[in-house]
Design a protein around this motif. Structure first.
Motif, PDB file in Angstrom:
ATOM      1  N   VAL A  48       0.873  -1.179   0.000  1.00 45.26           N
ATOM      2  CA  VAL A  48       0.000   0.000   0.000  1.00 45.26           C
ATOM      3  C   VAL A  48       0.902   1.218   0.000  1.00 45.26           C
ATOM      4  CG1 VAL A  48      -1.710   1.294   1.303  1.00 45.26           C
ATOM      5  CG2 VAL A  48      -1.862  -1.196   1.178  1.00 45.26           C
ATOM      6  N   SER A  49       0.742   2.091  -0.991  1.00 48.95           N
ATOM      7  CA  SER A  49       1.669   3.212  -1.107  1.00 48.95           C
ATOM      8  C   SER A  49       0.956   4.468  -1.573  1.00 48.95           C
ATOM      9  CB  SER A  49       2.807   2.861  -2.073  1.00 48.95           C
ATOM     10  OG  SER A  49       2.298   2.538  -3.353  1.00 48.95           O
ATOM     11  N   ASN A  50       1.541   5.595  -1.227  1.00 49.81           N
ATOM     12  CA  ASN A  50       1.105   6.916  -1.708  1.00 49.81           C
ATOM     13  C   ASN A  50      -0.370   7.187  -1.369  1.00 49.81           C
ATOM     14  OD1 ASN A  50       3.680   7.220  -3.065  1.00 49.81           O
ATOM     15  ND2 ASN A  50       2.878   5.807  -4.613  1.00 49.81           N
ATOM     16  N   VAL A  51      -0.777   6.772  -0.161  1.00 49.02           N
ATOM     17  CA  VAL A  51      -2.175   6.957   0.255  1.00 49.02           C
ATOM     18  C   VAL A  51      -2.255   8.205   1.134  1.00 49.02           C
ATOM     19  CG1 VAL A  51      -4.133   5.935   1.460  1.00 49.02           C
ATOM     20  CG2 VAL A  51      -2.560   4.470   0.163  1.00 49.02           C
ATOM     21  N   SER A  52      -3.210   9.088   0.797  1.00 50.83           N
ATOM     22  CA  SER A  52      -3.424  10.311   1.562  1.00 50.83           C
ATOM     23  C   SER A  52      -4.829  10.268   2.149  1.00 50.83           C
ATOM     24  CB  SER A  52      -3.269  11.546   0.658  1.00 50.83           C
ATOM     25  OG  SER A  52      -1.984  11.564   0.057  1.00 50.83           O
ATOM     26  N   LEU A  53      -4.922  10.055   3.458  1.00 48.82           N
ATOM     27  CA  LEU A  53      -6.212  10.022   4.152  1.00 48.82           C
ATOM     28  C   LEU A  53      -6.347  11.282   4.987  1.00 48.82           C
ATOM     29  CD1 LEU A  53      -6.429   6.337   5.483  1.00 48.82           C
ATOM     30  CD2 LEU A  53      -7.771   7.349   3.652  1.00 48.82           C
ATOM     31  N   GLU A  54      -7.384  12.064   4.734  1.00 51.21           N
ATOM     32  CA  GLU A  54      -7.566  13.306   5.459  1.00 51.21           C
ATOM     33  C   GLU A  54      -8.934  13.332   6.129  1.00 51.21           C
ATOM     34  OE1 GLU A  54      -6.735  16.658   2.966  1.00 51.21           O
ATOM     35  OE2 GLU A  54      -4.647  16.052   2.607  1.00 51.21           O
ATOM     36  N   ASP A  55      -8.916  13.820   7.372  1.00 53.35           N
ATOM     37  CA  ASP A  55     -10.143  14.007   8.156  1.00 53.35           C
ATOM     38  C   ASP A  55     -10.921  12.702   8.310  1.00 53.35           C
ATOM     39  OD1 ASP A  55      -9.656  16.747   8.493  1.00 53.35           O
ATOM     40  OD2 ASP A  55     -10.540  17.171   6.538  1.00 53.35           O
ATOM     41  N   VAL A  56     -10.212  11.616   8.625  1.00 55.55           N
ATOM     42  CA  VAL A  56     -10.905  10.350   8.872  1.00 55.55           C
ATOM     43  C   VAL A  56     -11.560  10.397  10.243  1.00 55.55           C
ATOM     44  CG1 VAL A  56      -9.264   9.081   7.429  1.00 55.55           C
ATOM     45  CG2 VAL A  56      -8.891   9.206   9.897  1.00 55.55           C
ATOM     46  N   ASN A  57     -12.618   9.590  10.395  1.00 55.06           N
ATOM     47  CA  ASN A  57     -13.258   9.377  11.699  1.00 55.06           C
ATOM     48  C   ASN A  57     -13.456   7.868  11.801  1.00 55.06           C
ATOM     49  OD1 ASN A  57     -14.773   9.264  14.029  1.00 55.06           O
ATOM     50  ND2 ASN A  57     -16.041  11.033  13.487  1.00 55.06           N
ATOM     51  N   VAL A  58     -12.524   7.202  12.467  1.00 54.49           N
ATOM     52  CA  VAL A  58     -12.495   5.746  12.504  1.00 54.49           C
ATOM     53  C   VAL A  58     -12.624   5.290  13.950  1.00 54.49           C
ATOM     54  CG1 VAL A  58     -11.117   3.677  12.046  1.00 54.49           C
ATOM     55  CG2 VAL A  58     -11.083   5.587  10.425  1.00 54.49           C
ATOM     56  N   ALA A  59     -13.577   4.376  14.208  1.00 56.91           N
ATOM     57  CA  ALA A  59     -13.769   3.827  15.554  1.00 56.91           C
ATOM     58  C   ALA A  59     -13.923   2.318  15.467  1.00 56.91           C
ATOM     59  CB  ALA A  59     -14.988   4.450  16.223  1.00 56.91           C
ATOM     60  N   GLY A  60     -13.252   1.611  16.387  1.00 59.09           N
ATOM     61  CA  GLY A  60     -13.355   0.160  16.442  1.00 59.09           C
ATOM     62  C   GLY A  60     -13.041  -0.308  17.845  1.00 59.09           C
ATOM     63  N   SER A  61     -12.833  -1.615  17.981  1.00 59.21           N
ATOM     64  CA  SER A  61     -12.496  -2.187  19.280  1.00 59.21           C
ATOM     65  C   SER A  61     -10.990  -2.410  19.371  1.00 59.21           C
ATOM     66  CB  SER A  61     -13.241  -3.502  19.502  1.00 59.21           C
ATOM     67  OG  SER A  61     -12.842  -4.089  20.734  1.00 59.21           O
TER      68      SER A  61
END
Length: 744
Positions: free
Chosen positions: A104-117
């Motif tokens: 996995v390369s060159n990934v730009s994630l902005e303003d994520v809202n991630v919730a898990g256990s």
């Protein structure tokens, strides 16, 4: 609920050469249908709609523990924004749930809202593959363990990536990674705040083996147990990695180096922070980027770096002067430059829209009013003044009025002088006086100089060598104008020969042949016939002449390790002399002792006694105290010295036929050694058994039972199995053994 399509709806065939082309968030979700395919992101994606998917659970992570993502995903630098995942009881939560042997390369994630256990990350819940040059921003929350801004658990490789996410979890919580489990984390960082209970770290919550190298963190870190500015808990290697003690609120960490904000931000101290980091190809640092902390060139756009090299800041200039600058764009973007010369009234002169290869301009100040000016060099990207720009401004002073200089009578005139000194006396004045310099030169170099800011300025240069000198004096003012006296040429002749260089080895070996050389010059020539040379061991030694070199071939004695000392004295035709210091050559020996002969009996009988002897020689002598001798049956055996012979008297045991093995190692005073190798003596027995007594009845009666006995001994023991016994009337009769008695 979003159900992945059976077939990918976008372009491409999913192969490495023709990857699937993702253009919207639905196609991003469709990756779950083909977890081993190759994908590439074609444009920015706003994933806001995922907040309404799956009854509020949002985006379904790509891959899980059973069905890992094993393909490739190239984000192409396009941005995925506003990704929403709300699965507070789920494991392996992130854009990717679980990455197997994937890239996995060159990934730009902005303003994520991630919730898990558990196993929760902005990009990946659990990674066993490779993540390269990717980042995440936003919020990541885990109600259980292993929560990180980018990756929940890493057992693979993370390279040149970062997260600014604020991270909340219970245990194993990190700004970048929750747990690094035997993984590799290189040249990455995190800046988000991290909140947890146990094993909480600004970069990584806990490390179970693996390596973390050239990373840093700056976020505020809070927790209860095992809390660290960089690492909460660790059992692995962390090298050249740092955390900000001020912003993190933590002064300790299981591993890593704590630094203050001042130490970690531009301009940082490269002697103590980010040591050996590559700020040319991997990182850059700028006061206006990333809050002044280092950022990755692969993921961050930096403005051009401008450094005005000439003139120096706050320096003085006059007339026409150059302005030179070094300009680099860390990301390799194109740029143009403009250079402005200003004073208090505004812009006086400028050079506009210079091409990228133009890093030098000139300003002619001869018509400008004397005073303080500033120079601003501004470099801007995209070839417009509205692009990202960098600049530097320095102040200079312009003054075109020269000082007044006069030479006084007691200054040495031009000509030839039989003396070893030159005097200069000058007077000077200027409204902005800086300094006067009086200097003398020989034909090629500055010999000596003296400075003063007080007029008159007098100096006498003494103890000068013979030769031709130029006497010169200058006076400068604070703005760089210079007045100069007419140079005077003066000839002095009083010096001795000059020993420029002495070439000789400091260490030699016995029997070696080496060269000793003196490079000597004199303004009127060296008189070689008067040269004196002294060296240990040769009272008649002489140097040979070869140009300016005077040489001697030294044949190092073979039989001595005594130091060799030499010196030389050189004269010119005027009788001036120069004597060298004593120089010492350390003599060592590199010749091992020679075992000339080894004398011994290769075959021996029990109870024999004979001499084992080694004839050993060495050019500097054998050091008998170091001699090692080993022989079967005598752990304390030693050789005795007799001239060049080293002997041992061997008494062969009477009760054993075992071979006797011996060897010896000989040393000289230089520590060189020679080992004989194992020698074997075959032992035989030549002593027959001894019948000590025979017991029997000479007269017996019929039907009577009597004993016949033989008392037999042998130095190495009787072999009863070979015993022969013959008696009338019983061809199979045998003796029985009882100690040394053999009975019938």
């Amino acid at each position: 609920m979003i159900t992945p399509a059976a077939a990918f709806s976008g372009g491409g065939s999913g192969t490495e050469a023709d990857p699937y082309e993702i253009t919207d968030v639905n196609q991003l979700q469709e990756m779950n249908a083909k977890l081993s395919a190759n994908y590439t992101l074609m444009n920015d994606i706003d994933a806001s709609e995922t907040s309404t998917w799956n009854s509020g659970a949002g985006f379904e992570p790509i891959g899980d523990y059973t069905n890992k993502f094993t393909g490739t995903f190239d984000g192409n630098g396009s941005v995925i924004s506003n990704l929403y995942i709300n699965r507070p009881s789920a494991f392996n939560v992130g854009l990717f749930g679980v990455i197997g042997s994937a890239s996995v390369s060159n990934v730009s994630l902005e303003d994520v809202n991630v919730a898990g256990s558990d196993y929760v990350g902005g990009l990946v819940g659990a990674n066993t593959g490779t993540i390269n040059q990717s980042y995440s921003t936003g919020i990541v929350t885990g109600s259980g363990y292993l929560t990180g801004g980018l990756v929940g658990e890493n057992t693979g490789t993370i390279n040149q990536s970062y997260s600014t996410c604020n991270v909340i979890g219970d245990g194993m919580v990190g700004g970048l990674i929750g747990q690094n489990n035997d993984g590799l984390v290189i040249q990455s960082y995190s800046t988000g705040n991290v909140t947890g209970e146990i094993e909480v770290g600004g970069l990584i919550g806990t490390i179970s083996f693996g390596l973390v190298d050239q990373c840093y963190s700056t976020g505020n870190v809070t927790g209860s147990d095992y809390v660290g500015g960089l690492i909460g808990n660790e059992d692995g290697d962390v090298t050249q990695s740092y955390w900000d003690m001020n912003t993190s609120g933590q002064t300790s960490s299981e591993k890593g180096i704590g630094r203050t904000t001042e130490n970690m931000t531009y301009p940082y101290n490269s002697d103590t922070t980010y040591v050996d980091w590559d700020f040319t190809n991997i990182w850059d640092i700028h006061g206006s980027v990333n809050d002044g902390y280092p950022a990755l060139l692969s993921l961050t756009n930096f403005p051009p770096n401008v450094s005005i090299n000439d003139p120096d800041s706050n320096s003085n200039v006059s007339g026409t002067f150059f302005v030179n600058a070094s300009i680099t764009d860390p990301n390799g973007d194109s740029y143009k430059s403009s250079v402005y010369l200003n004073n208090t009234t505004g812009n006086i002169d400028s050079h506009i829209d210079l091409s990228q290869d133009n890093d030098s301009v000139t300003f002619d100040s001869t018509s400008f009013i004397d005073g303080i000016y500033n120079i601003m060099w501004r470099a801007y990207e995209n070839e417009t003044d509205d692009g990202l720009f960098g600049f530097q401004t320095i102040n200079i002073t312009i003054d075109n009025t020269e000082p007044v200089l006069s030479v006084n009578d007691d200054t040495t005139d031009e000509g030839n002088f039989s003396q070893d000194n030159i005097t200069c006396n000058i007077s000077f004045s200027d409204a902005n006086l800086n300094i006067s310099t009086i200097a003398i030169y020989n034909t090629s170099d500055l010999v000596d100089s003296n400075t003063s800011s007080i007029s008159p300025h007098t100096v006498t240069f003494e103890d000068l060598e013979e030769g031709t000198y130029q006497l010169n004096a200058t006076v400068s003012d604070t703005v760089g104008n210079i007045a100069e006296m007419t140079t005077r040429e003066i000839v002095l002749d009083t010096t001795s020969p000059y020993i420029n260089k002495i070439v000789a080895p400091s260490d030699v070996n016995t029997s070696e042949t080496v060269e000793i050389g003196f490079n000597v010059t004199d303004n009127i020539g060296v008189n070689h016939s008067l040269t004196e040379f002294n060296i240990t061991g040769n009272a008649s030694a002489e140097l040979t002449e070869d140009g300016t070199w005077y040489n001697y071939t030294l044949n190092v004695p073979a039989d001595s390790v005594d130091d060799i000392v030499f010196n030389a004295t050189f004269y010119d035709d005027a009788g001036n002399l120069n004597a060298s210091d004593d120089f010492t050559i350390n003599v060592s020996d590199n010749i091992v002792p020679v075992i000339q002969d080894t004398v011994y009996e290769s075959d021996a009988n029990t109870s024999d006694s004979f001499i084992i002897g080694f004839n050993v020689t060495d050019n500097i002598g054998v050091n008998h105290s170091l001699t090692e001798f080993n022989v079967t049956g005598n752990a304390s055996a030693e050789l005795t010295k007799d001239g060049t012979w080293y002997n041992y008297t061997l008494n062969v045991p009477s009760d054993s036929l075992d071979d006797i093995v011996f060897n010896a190692t000989f040393y000289d005073d230089a520590g060189y050694e020679n080992a004989s190798g194992d020698k074997t003596i075959n032992v035989s027995d030549n002593i027959p058994p001894v019948i000590q007594d025979t017991v029997y009845e000479e007269d017996v009666n019929t039907s009577e039972t009597v004993e016949i006995g033989f008392n037999v001994t042998d130095n190495i023991g009787v072999n009863h199995s070979l015993t022969d016994f013959n008696i009338t009337g019983n061809a199979s009769a045998e003796l029985t053994k009882d100690g040394t008695w053999y009975n019938y």
